[in-house]
Design an enzyme around this catalytic site. Sequence first.
Site, short mmCIF file in Angstrom:
data_model
loop_
_atom_site.label_atom_id
_atom_site.label_comp_id
_atom_site.label_asym_id
_atom_site.label_seq_id
_atom_site.Cartn_x
_atom_site.Cartn_y
_atom_site.Cartn_z
N HIS A 83 0.84 -1.21 0.00
CA HIS A 83 0.00 0.00 0.00
C HIS A 83 0.87 1.25 0.00
CE1 HIS A 83 -3.98 1.96 0.88
NE2 HIS A 83 -3.13 2.96 1.08
N HIS B 123 1.51 4.99 -2.59
CA HIS B 123 1.07 5.80 -3.73
C HIS B 123 2.28 6.44 -4.40
CE1 HIS B 123 -3.23 5.86 -2.37
NE2 HIS B 123 -2.65 5.63 -1.20
N HIS C 133 -9.63 1.87 0.00
CA HIS C 133 -9.35 2.54 1.26
C HIS C 133 -10.68 2.54 2.02
CE1 HIS C 133 -6.00 4.21 -1.07
NE2 HIS C 133 -5.46 4.68 0.05
N GLU D 166 -10.76 4.17 7.30
CA GLU D 166 -9.64 5.08 7.60
C GLU D 166 -10.20 6.39 8.17
OE1 GLU D 166 -7.79 6.78 4.14
OE2 GLU D 166 -5.97 7.39 5.21
N ASP E 181 2.22 4.03 2.82
CA ASP E 181 1.16 4.84 2.22
C ASP E 181 1.70 5.94 1.30
OD1 ASP E 181 -1.45 5.48 1.67
OD2 ASP E 181 -1.88 6.44 3.58
N ASP E 182 2.17 7.03 1.90
CA ASP E 182 2.76 8.14 1.13
C ASP E 182 4.07 8.51 1.84
OD1 ASP E 182 0.46 8.94 -0.80
OD2 ASP E 182 -0.51 8.79 1.16
N1 ADE Z 1 -4.48 8.93 -1.41
C1 ADE Z 1 -3.21 8.96 -1.01
N2 ADE Z 1 -3.11 8.62 0.29
C2 ADE Z 1 -4.36 8.36 0.71
C3 ADE Z 1 -4.93 7.96 1.94
N3 ADE Z 1 -4.18 7.74 3.03
N4 ADE Z 1 -6.26 7.80 2.01
C4 ADE Z 1 -7.03 8.00 0.94
N5 ADE Z 1 -6.55 8.38 -0.25
C5 ADE Z 1 -5.23 8.56 -0.37
ZN ZN Z 2 -3.43 4.99 0.65
#
Ligand code: ADE
Ligand code: ZN
Length: 347
Positions: A19, A21, A200, A203, A282-283
């Site tokens: 997971h 991006h 997703h 969350e 995630d990011d």
């Molecule tokens: N796009 C990038 N990161 C995200 C996240 N944590 N939740 C939803 N969309 C996303």
């Molecule tokens: Zn994500």
Amino acid sequence: MIQPSTAEFIRRMPKTELHLHLEGSISPRTLLELSQKNRVDLGVNDLAGVERMFRYQDFLGFLDVYRACARCLIYGEDFERVAYELAIHLADQHVRYAEVMLSPAQHMLRNMDFNEILGGVAAGFDRALKERGIICRPAFDFGRQFSLEEAHRAVELAQEGMRYGVVAFSIGGDEANYPPEPFVEVFAVARAVGLHVMAHAGEVAGASSVRGAVEMLGVDRIGHGFRVLEDSELTEFLARRGDITFDVCPTSNIRTGVVATLTAHPLRQMLDAGLPITLNSDDPSLFGTTLTAEYLLAVEHFGFSIDEICRVALQGVRGAFIPAAERERLLSDFSAEQARLRSELDL
Ligand code: ADE
Ligand code: ZN
């Protein structure tokens, strides 16, 4: 405090990352260079400015910054560069296999050519595969706040993208204001054309969003998903089923403000409830984290044992969107390497 041998084990053990991006993985330096080259105004022009930009008031504030990063990617060569840099960064952490989401709607907005985008991404991943042996495959993560019509178009683009290795279709973005149910048709098409599906969920919204993703969309994996714990019946049901993996991203949840503190994060409860979980960044650039840092956190803040760390790493292979033979090979490689490292480090 973490034992030095445990930290060493975590650094060196083979990993998957399921997971993350692409648009949230651009290093601050590359982001600045791309924004200057492509004349995209980020409102900042040095690394200190990027650091300020990467602090968020709330989840929607985070999504605004995410969008700004996506806008800096314009040409195939930009996608190739960020895909390559990400794959090398993952290989440095002993990641053997990764699935990397792209946000198609961000690029559809600008009428971009997906052959150029995916050709660039595939070229970057291929180069990393040749140099470092890491396998990275793209997936599409569609922002739920865009229209259903655009979602259908995104599935078509994902299907066409399968020749570049696209393995999955997902929804992300503004979960609080856009529940999963309207995407039922979109996901039926995605599954019918042979894409794996994930969402997703749980969350920013509660357990009903996880239930909707499972029951209406037929997902194979859930991104984040920790709010499933608000519904004990659903939690027990999914733990018993055991075939839907929860890709958990603790640092992300703190940085976007959906969980107040690390102490309040229910990672340990998810594991103890018997849910199949993986750890993810995630990011990583936007949250100042790495996959290795997430595993270290699991030990330091959540008291994961070495056995539990090994189990989570193996779940990263079990939940991956790969053919059975590839899964068996990775499972056996990971298990052998875990045993070898444990013996070398006396763990
Ligand atoms: N796009 C990038 N990161 C995200 C996240 N944590 N939740 C939803 N969309 C996303
Ligand atoms: Zn994500």
